[in-house]
Design a protein around this motif. Structure first.
Motif, PDB file in Angstrom:
ATOM      1  N   ASN A   7       0.829  -1.202   0.000  1.00 19.55           N
ATOM      2  CA  ASN A   7       0.000   0.000   0.000  1.00 19.55           C
ATOM      3  C   ASN A   7       0.866   1.257   0.000  1.00 19.55           C
ATOM      4  O   ASN A   7       0.572   2.214  -0.723  1.00 19.55           O
ATOM      5  N   SER A  50       0.988   3.842  -3.041  1.00 18.29           N
ATOM      6  CA  SER A  50       0.621   5.237  -2.766  1.00 18.29           C
ATOM      7  C   SER A  50       1.715   6.183  -3.254  1.00 18.29           C
ATOM      8  O   SER A  50       1.421   7.242  -3.829  1.00 18.29           O
ATOM      9  N   ASN A  76      -7.701   2.413  -1.173  1.00 21.79           N
ATOM     10  CA  ASN A  76      -6.664   2.871  -2.102  1.00 21.79           C
ATOM     11  C   ASN A  76      -6.964   2.443  -3.530  1.00 21.79           C
ATOM     12  O   ASN A  76      -6.760   3.210  -4.482  1.00 21.79           O
TER      13      ASN A  76
END
Length: 168
Positions: A81, A85, A116
């Motif tokens: 993640n 990101s 996300n």
């Protein structure tokens, strides 16, 4: 945490400062962590968080840190993640989507990954059905998550406004 040099406590301070939108102070705490142990995993991870919060040119440092940590310890949901990101912040949204999909493979119902992925899909202009599928999955997996509760609140307001507009 103020005077303590414990790396976990300093890392917690970094997270708190980032949550308070004080990347400048988080960077100072991270510098303190580097003085204690520059090569510690937690120091590298905190550095990646700070780089993400700072944005701009620092994001490439975050990408590198997340890659290094994943190579060292294997991929995990937080590392994937974070890496994805950082890629999104660099404008590499298609690459980020691949990382988020890898993360979904590790934990199909992880709320952070789903959120996300929803944001990534919207940035890529994916069809509404694609985005809605992940929103539905998120609602099933984490019905009390603040993001889900926020979506439901917005839906209620929209429905109320739409209803009042139809009666005029």
């Amino acid at each position: 945490v103020r005077n303590n040099k414990s790396l976990p406590q300093l890392a917690m301070a970094v997270q708190i400062l980032i949550a308070m939108d004080r990347a400048d102070l988080a960077a100072k705490k991270h510098a303190t962590m580097q003085k204690v142990d520059d090569d510690a995993t937690i120091t590298l991870l905190a550095g990646a968080w700070v780089a993400l919060a700072q944005g701009g040119d620092a994001v490439s440092d975050a990408v590198q840190s997340f890659q290094e940590l994943a190579e060292r310890f294997g991929g995990s949901l937080p590392l994937l993640n974070g890496h994805a990101s950082a890629l999104m912040l660099q404008g590499k949204v298609s690459e980020a989507e691949k990382k988020f999909i890898d993360a979904i493979g590790m934990g199909a119902n992880d709320p952070d990954t789903l959120i996300n992925l929803i944001a990534c899909a919207q940035h890529l202009g994916k069809p509404k059905e694609y985005v809605d599928r992940y929103i539905s999955q998120l609602k099933r997996a984490a019905p009390k998550h603040p993001y889900v509760l926020g979506l439901e609140a917005v839906d209620r307001v929209f429905d109320r406004v739409q209803g009042s507009a139809e009666h005029k």
